[in-house]
Write an enzyme that holds these catalytic residues in place. Structure first.
Site, PDB file in Angstrom:
ATOM      1  N   LYS A 287     -12.704 -45.363 -19.012  1.00  0.00           N
ATOM      2  CA  LYS A 287     -13.318 -45.745 -20.715  1.00  0.00           C
ATOM      3  C   LYS A 287     -14.273 -46.791 -20.667  1.00  0.00           C
ATOM      4  CE  LYS A 287      -9.650 -43.828 -23.541  1.00  0.00           C
ATOM      5  NZ  LYS A 287      -8.826 -44.043 -24.667  1.00  0.00           N
ATOM      6  N   ASP A 323     -11.290 -43.341 -30.565  1.00  0.00           N
ATOM      7  CA  ASP A 323      -9.904 -43.798 -30.775  1.00  0.00           C
ATOM      8  C   ASP A 323      -9.939 -45.030 -31.829  1.00  0.00           C
ATOM      9  OD1 ASP A 323      -9.102 -42.738 -28.632  1.00  0.00           O
ATOM     10  OD2 ASP A 323      -9.491 -44.385 -27.201  1.00  0.00           O
TER      11      ASP A 323
END
Ligand code: ATR
Length: 487
Positions: A287, A323
């Protein structure tokens, strides 16, 4: 064709396996070397006439990953006798050149698949060997072991060079090889193999017939099918393929979402560009590492320093962070109406950055408590929050300090996740009962932390709500259409 490898130790069990999956498979491979009674040939000869799908006859030696350890003479003798059964194909190894064997197969109308196996690597002469076998008029089969994403990429580019050979089988084994099994038609392979769930040979990277046929719809993938996926290491456990693929199926979108086990982002991006991957999700540990490769990033990605969604846009890779929005979605109204003013975040890892920034962007006061206090201090400094040590938090709460009477407690660590479901990330924390408790863990659905909060009367938010919401947002950014309300 979707092929099921029959790896049971008896013909009865293999027949049952075949029958149970008959509507998901086109063909099955009988592994004679795995049968307990491989010396009693008559029932094996009869097997193809009772099986519900065409059968490939395979008698694999131990050096090729099989279980046959006796003499080559005996194996050839048995193969010749077995040819009197109604087998559709026989798998013979590349180095097995025995005069009369090929002719005997042809006499019984059994087509020869000429295979080679490398359980350790993708051999350098891979292309040459396939071409040579095809030139002999046989169907080449290569089962090789990619040990990096660069190997996977190589398999796909070799497949392009082998386009002229229409009948061939290419399989990348292990977890790296999974995309070759799902996108087998893109590799120009006439066949992909899977194994029955729970069978004794379910090796890493093996998919089940249900997964290939129903989840990935591998046999419907064409050159036009849009390819999406998720990169991670590990990646096979993620719930995202189920979310995305069911959405495509429900809406009739010609797309597939594939798990890519990736060790090197650059190699994956080369592959993605060459194979027109239109977008992908990013999970641990990529990420943060993905950031230098992105041509464009959203405001949240810049702020959080982490990206979980990448889309191909005008020749660039664009990074967004769903997210962030997925986390906010279940509590958005509470933040907007000021019901949440003070929040406690347990943990200071990668996921916490999206959580803390999400809360701070709504002007909530955020406290952070973490096993490693220094990480909490660092994140607090960056985000304008406050770090507490566990003991400090306890003392302040016992003293009735207003600043630690939180409206929301978010649990972001892996503590309490399966299999260790009795673990509690902050056992000393006593819920008042009027705060919202939010756990990012989604396996199990109700964690120890949420159980305690619920018993105290708190409103609870389950981790799967965030997971689902971030997936729904990703789906929209990949396909441009809304995720179906009902599956
Ligand atoms: P990341 O999300 O950055 O990959 P991680 O290792 O998954 O990090 O950890 C996420 C969070 O869970 C961290 O806050 C971590 O605490 P540390 O900073 O002390 O490592 C926390 N965490 C993981 N295992 C834990 C445990 N057994 N007890 C308490 N906290 C734990």
């Amino acid at each position: 064709m979707i092929g099921l490898t029959l790896t049971e130790n008896s013909l009865e069990k293999n027949l049952l396996l075949c029958q149970n999956h008959a509507d998901q498979i086109d063909i099955a491979e009988l592994r004679v070397d795995l049968l307990d009674e491989q010396d009693i040939l008559e029932p094996i000869i009869r097997f193809p006439s009772v099986a519900p799908v065409p059968i490939i006859l395979t008698y694999r030696r131990s050096r090729d990953g099989g279980a046959y350890t006796r003499s080559e003479r005996l194996r050839i003798q048995r193969l010749k006798r077995l040819f009197s059964g109604a087998f559709a194909y026989v798998d013979l190894e590349e180095d097995l050149q025995h005069s009369g064997l090929e002719q005997a197969a042809a006499d019984h109308n059994i087509k020869v698949i000429r295979s080679f196996h490398d359980m350790h690597q993708v051999p350098g002469d891979f292309l040459k060997r396939i071409t040579r076998i095809a030139e002999q008029g046989e169907i080449p089969k290569a089962a090789v072991m990619p040990t990096s994403f660069a190997d996977v990429s190589r398999l796909f580019s070799c497949a392009k060079e082998l386009e002229k050979i229409d009948r061939k089988i290419l399989i990348g084994m292990g977890v790296f090889g999974v995309p070759t099994r799902i996108l087998y038609r893109r590799c120009g392979s006439m066949l992909t193999f899977c194994a029955g769930a729970g069978t004794r040979r379910g090796a890493p990277g093996q998919l089940t017939p249900e997964q290939l046929k129903t989840l990935y719809r591998a046999d419907t993938i064409s050159a036009k099918t849009a390819v999406y996926g998720i990169i991670g290491n590990p990646v096979m456990h993620t719930a995202s393929p189920a979310i995305h693929n069911s959405g495509y199926m429900k809406l009739g979108i010609d797309a597939v979402y594939v798990p890519f086990h990736v060790d090197d982002i650059r190699n994956f991006l080369n592959f993605a560009e060459a194979n027109e991957v239109r977008g992908f999700s990013v999970t641990i540990p990529h990420k943060k590492q993905i950031l230098p490769f992105l041509g464009k990033v959203s405001r949240e990605v810049k702020q959080i320093g982490s990206c979980n969604t990448v889309i191909r846009e005008k020749g660039l890779w664009k990074g967004i962070n769903t997210d962030y929005y997925g986390f906010l979605h279940p509590i958005l109204e509470d933040l907007e109406t000021g019901l949440i003013r003070k929040a406690l975040v347990i943990g200071a890892g990668g996921a916490d950055r999206a959580v803390v920034w999400g809360l701070r962007n709504f002007s909530a006061h955020v406290g952070i408590v973490n096993r490693t206090h220094s990480s909490a201090v660092k994140l607090a400094e960056e985000t304008g929050s406050r770090a507490y040590s566990t003991s400090e938090l306890e003392e302040l709460r016992e003293a009735g300090d207003e600043s630690v009477q939180f409206d929301l407690v978010v649990q972001t660590t892996s503590v309490g996740m399966e299999p260790d479901i009795t673990a509690d990330p902050l056992p000393s924390y006593r819920f008042r009962g009027d705060e919202i408790a939010y756990d990012l863990i989604y396996t199990p659905k109700v964690t120890k932390f949420l159980q305690r909060a619920s018993q105290a009367g708190c409103r609870i938010v389950y981790g799967y709500e965030m997971l689902y919401q971030q997936g729904v947002l990703q789906f929209k950014s990949f396909t441009g259409v809304d995720y179906p309300q009902q599956l």
